[in-house]
Scaffold this motif. Sequence first.
Motif, mmCIF file in Angstrom:
data_model
loop_
_atom_site.group_PDB
_atom_site.id
_atom_site.type_symbol
_atom_site.label_atom_id
_atom_site.label_comp_id
_atom_site.label_asym_id
_atom_site.label_seq_id
_atom_site.Cartn_x
_atom_site.Cartn_y
_atom_site.Cartn_z
ATOM 1 N N ARG A 428 1.227 -1.746 -0.071
ATOM 2 C CA ARG A 428 -0.092 -0.018 -0.644
ATOM 3 C C ARG A 428 0.435 1.450 0.319
ATOM 4 N NH1 ARG A 428 -2.527 -3.491 4.129
ATOM 5 N NH2 ARG A 428 -1.650 -1.773 5.410
ATOM 6 N N GLU A 429 2.310 0.895 0.161
ATOM 7 C CA GLU A 429 3.219 2.312 0.066
ATOM 8 C C GLU A 429 4.305 2.387 -0.114
ATOM 9 O OE1 GLU A 429 2.765 4.835 1.665
ATOM 10 O OE2 GLU A 429 0.916 4.353 2.764
ATOM 11 N N THR A 430 4.385 3.136 -1.719
ATOM 12 C CA THR A 430 5.022 2.325 -2.897
ATOM 13 C C THR A 430 6.464 4.165 -2.978
ATOM 14 O OG1 THR A 430 4.550 3.056 -4.608
ATOM 15 C CG2 THR A 430 4.489 0.850 -3.800
ATOM 16 N N GLY A 431 6.257 5.232 -2.273
ATOM 17 C CA GLY A 431 6.558 5.620 -2.103
ATOM 18 C C GLY A 431 8.052 5.692 -1.086
ATOM 19 N N PHE A 432 8.546 4.727 -0.761
ATOM 20 C CA PHE A 432 9.414 4.797 0.204
ATOM 21 C C PHE A 432 10.897 4.236 -0.540
ATOM 22 C CE2 PHE A 432 7.585 0.636 0.834
ATOM 23 C CZ PHE A 432 8.184 -0.280 -0.102
ATOM 24 N N VAL A 433 10.513 4.134 -1.825
ATOM 25 C CA VAL A 433 11.359 3.889 -2.900
ATOM 26 C C VAL A 433 11.569 5.021 -4.053
ATOM 27 C CG1 VAL A 433 12.229 2.432 -5.480
ATOM 28 C CG2 VAL A 433 11.011 1.335 -2.951
ATOM 29 N N THR A 434 13.021 5.856 -4.059
ATOM 30 C CA THR A 434 12.797 6.407 -5.321
ATOM 31 C C THR A 434 14.198 6.340 -5.830
ATOM 32 O OG1 THR A 434 12.660 7.986 -3.312
ATOM 33 C CG2 THR A 434 13.652 8.810 -5.153
ATOM 34 N N PHE A 435 13.468 6.481 -7.259
ATOM 35 C CA PHE A 435 14.418 6.215 -8.765
ATOM 36 C C PHE A 435 15.107 8.000 -9.132
ATOM 37 C CE2 PHE A 435 11.071 2.911 -8.641
ATOM 38 C CZ PHE A 435 12.639 2.025 -8.973
ATOM 39 N N VAL A 436 16.810 7.613 -9.336
ATOM 40 C CA VAL A 436 17.171 9.566 -9.960
ATOM 41 C C VAL A 436 18.291 8.987 -11.594
ATOM 42 C CG1 VAL A 436 19.229 10.399 -8.814
ATOM 43 C CG2 VAL A 436 17.457 9.624 -7.834
ATOM 44 N N ASN A 437 17.467 9.424 -12.045
ATOM 45 C CA ASN A 437 18.313 9.253 -13.456
ATOM 46 C C ASN A 437 19.050 8.055 -13.610
ATOM 47 O OD1 ASN A 437 18.668 12.302 -13.393
ATOM 48 N ND2 ASN A 437 20.364 12.278 -11.956
ATOM 49 N N CYS A 438 17.364 7.238 -13.891
ATOM 50 C CA CYS A 438 18.023 5.512 -13.827
ATOM 51 C C CYS A 438 17.414 5.450 -15.574
ATOM 52 C CB CYS A 438 17.067 4.492 -13.089
ATOM 53 S SG CYS A 438 17.545 4.400 -11.524
ATOM 54 N N LEU A 439 17.918 4.404 -16.066
ATOM 55 C CA LEU A 439 17.852 4.158 -17.303
ATOM 56 C C LEU A 439 16.459 3.390 -17.556
ATOM 57 C CD1 LEU A 439 20.917 5.044 -19.422
ATOM 58 C CD2 LEU A 439 19.206 5.839 -18.962
ATOM 59 N N ASP A 440 15.853 3.121 -18.592
ATOM 60 C CA ASP A 440 14.733 2.353 -19.155
ATOM 61 C C ASP A 440 15.367 0.949 -20.101
ATOM 62 O OD1 ASP A 440 12.954 0.089 -19.827
ATOM 63 O OD2 ASP A 440 11.551 1.758 -20.605
ATOM 64 N N GLY A 441 16.117 -0.468 -19.203
ATOM 65 C CA GLY A 441 16.721 -0.275 -20.342
ATOM 66 C C GLY A 441 16.067 -1.901 -21.396
ATOM 67 N N THR A 442 14.406 -2.124 -20.820
ATOM 68 C CA THR A 442 13.812 -2.663 -21.380
ATOM 69 C C THR A 442 14.278 -2.366 -22.655
ATOM 70 O OG1 THR A 442 11.795 -1.396 -21.683
ATOM 71 C CG2 THR A 442 12.219 -3.011 -19.858
ATOM 72 N N PRO A 443 13.847 -4.907 -23.180
ATOM 73 C CA PRO A 443 14.838 -4.238 -24.739
ATOM 74 C C PRO A 443 13.466 -3.322 -26.030
ATOM 75 C CG PRO A 443 14.361 -6.538 -24.680
ATOM 76 C CD PRO A 443 14.362 -5.140 -22.923
ATOM 77 N N ALA A 444 13.685 -2.361 -26.511
ATOM 78 C CA ALA A 444 13.119 -1.761 -27.674
ATOM 79 C C ALA A 444 12.402 -2.409 -28.852
ATOM 80 C CB ALA A 444 14.302 -0.510 -28.276
ATOM 81 N N ARG A 445 11.401 -1.882 -28.764
ATOM 82 C CA ARG A 445 10.305 -2.227 -29.609
ATOM 83 C C ARG A 445 9.781 -1.931 -31.042
ATOM 84 N NH1 ARG A 445 8.077 -3.910 -24.852
ATOM 85 N NH2 ARG A 445 7.225 -5.641 -23.814
ATOM 86 N N GLU A 446 10.679 -2.313 -32.352
ATOM 87 C CA GLU A 446 10.452 -1.552 -33.343
ATOM 88 C C GLU A 446 8.862 -0.663 -33.995
ATOM 89 O OE1 GLU A 446 11.572 -3.452 -36.378
ATOM 90 O OE2 GLU A 446 13.700 -4.260 -36.089
ATOM 91 N N ALA A 447 9.072 0.370 -33.872
ATOM 92 C CA ALA A 447 7.005 0.746 -33.663
ATOM 93 C C ALA A 447 6.196 0.369 -35.193
ATOM 94 C CB ALA A 447 7.366 1.901 -33.938
ATOM 95 N N PRO A 448 5.309 0.233 -35.758
ATOM 96 C CA PRO A 448 4.871 -0.238 -36.294
ATOM 97 C C PRO A 448 4.495 1.108 -37.554
ATOM 98 C CG PRO A 448 2.971 -0.305 -35.838
ATOM 99 C CD PRO A 448 4.685 -0.039 -34.650
ATOM 100 N N ALA A 449 5.053 0.305 -38.838
ATOM 101 C CA ALA A 449 5.022 1.459 -40.218
ATOM 102 C C ALA A 449 3.610 1.957 -40.489
ATOM 103 C CB ALA A 449 5.655 0.946 -41.706
ATOM 104 N N PRO A 450 3.887 3.479 -40.366
ATOM 105 C CA PRO A 450 2.518 3.747 -40.784
ATOM 106 C C PRO A 450 1.578 3.586 -41.843
ATOM 107 C CG PRO A 450 4.615 5.116 -40.980
ATOM 108 C CD PRO A 450 5.266 4.702 -40.625
ATOM 109 N N GLU A 451 1.096 3.748 -41.633
ATOM 110 C CA GLU A 451 -0.227 3.022 -42.849
ATOM 111 C C GLU A 451 -0.027 4.052 -44.349
ATOM 112 O OE1 GLU A 451 -3.799 1.923 -42.140
ATOM 113 O OE2 GLU A 451 -3.387 0.199 -41.287
#
Length: 518
Positions: A428-451
């Motif tokens: 119920r409490e998640t404010g006790f964890v702080t992120f400072v200048n962190c990077l999202d390292g999840t694999p990048a997904r290619e966006a579909p080409a626009p129609e």
Amino acid sequence: MAERGGGTARVSRRQLLRGGATILAATALTAHSASAAVGPGRRDPLAPAGAGRPRSELLARVINVADLGAVGDGRTDDSAAFELAYTLAASRVTGGVGRTVIEIPAGEFLITRPNALLDGAAPLRPANGLRYIGAGKRMTTIVFRPATGPGSYLCRNENIWSNIAFERIQFRSGTPGASFFSSYSTGQAQDYRFTECEWMGEWEYGLALDGTDTNSEMRWEACRVGGAYRRAFLYSGLSRRGQTDPNQQDQFLNYWFTDMKVEYEWGNFLEFPYGGSITCRGGSYIMTGTRPENTPEYGTSSTFFRFPVPQHHDSVQRFHAQDIRFEVRNPDTRVIDCQWKSGTVHFSDCDDTGQAFKDFAPDLRAHRYTVGPRGPLIRYDSCQLVGRHEYRALEREAPAQTVARYDMCLLRSHPEADFVATEGAAARETGFVTFVNCLDGTPAREAPAPEAEPAAPKAAAPAAPAEPAAPDAPSAPSAPAKPETPSAPAAAAPGKAEAPPAVPPPSAPPAPVPSPGR
């Protein structure tokens, strides 16, 4: 080797010591009797006839177990030679200081009797300084093969020795469930150092710490921890023997691991029900397998750093890991499981993403904490992290302020919003964890080409506007114009309005009319 010249035999030092070893082993010389055997006015039983010199003058400061009968072929039981080497070293303690180095040459030495390598027990008096040196961590191997495993230790120190060193030796358990070292302290056992050593085979404990005070200041440098551990390689707080308050064992503190290769099959590396103040700096930490069976205490999980007791004295709840590469090869592996209610936990420049490409990696919870209003204070700096981190809190004890901080970290599997998994009151409490200048390292997904949008009909290109005549452009000479005769305006057609006269655009000034005669 004996040499003969002129018909006279000359006995080497090694033969002399082997003869003495046979005499002492036959009489079962204990450490106490060894001290009494060589006293003021007494002859040394190893001295040549007529010599009359004390052992401190006769023997070198280094005892080689091969001189005492150790074979080192992996088949011969060398227990007696190692027991004698220790007995001689213990007998030469003067003024509370050990004066002997035990040397173990290259070879594979079989020991079958518990405590044969080091038997520090009463009636010895406290002593400082005992050193074992091998030829190299895979050149000198000691195989410990007692009749039964659990409860059997290769070494024991019952509050007798401090300042013990082991260098360049491999220790291997030949009986599953045997243990390497039992250290009981009420203030004396401390200052152990292991340099370029290795542990292999299946052990119950590597080092088991017990007692009420000290068992502190221990260092491992450039060692390899292999094999498997039913409990842990280093276990602090084995029992409550000799104490009324279990937290008295919290005086076990200050352990340093530097440039380690921790690559073993299963079990825990460090487990500290009591004590703490631990630093691990540099190296590679890998768990290669899983526990062979589900146990009531551990289940199937194996943990590098396990701190299972919440309440401790101040100053002993400190853990620091720096410059370490972890490999989490299966879902049952945990990097840390900490239930401290206070203290500090710090990971700096560590990486556990080596197996991030595996299918199970996003679901890992390899870092687990129980947190409360006083912490512990948890910090990750410049780390690369896989899976999620789990935070638990007891009911009504979730921290109200930040106790965990991630600073400039790469979150390999999940963005910040999904990185923390919470249980209990922490859910119920998640404010006790702080992120400072962190990077999202999840694999990048290619966006579909626009129609492609349907092409709009091409509009007719607008006519280019007529360029205005240059006002000063020269014109070709022409005949003089005849004066026009005014005529009456033409009558408008019936029913049509008269068109207004055309007005020339202002941007096109009328061309000048040449004068007659020019």
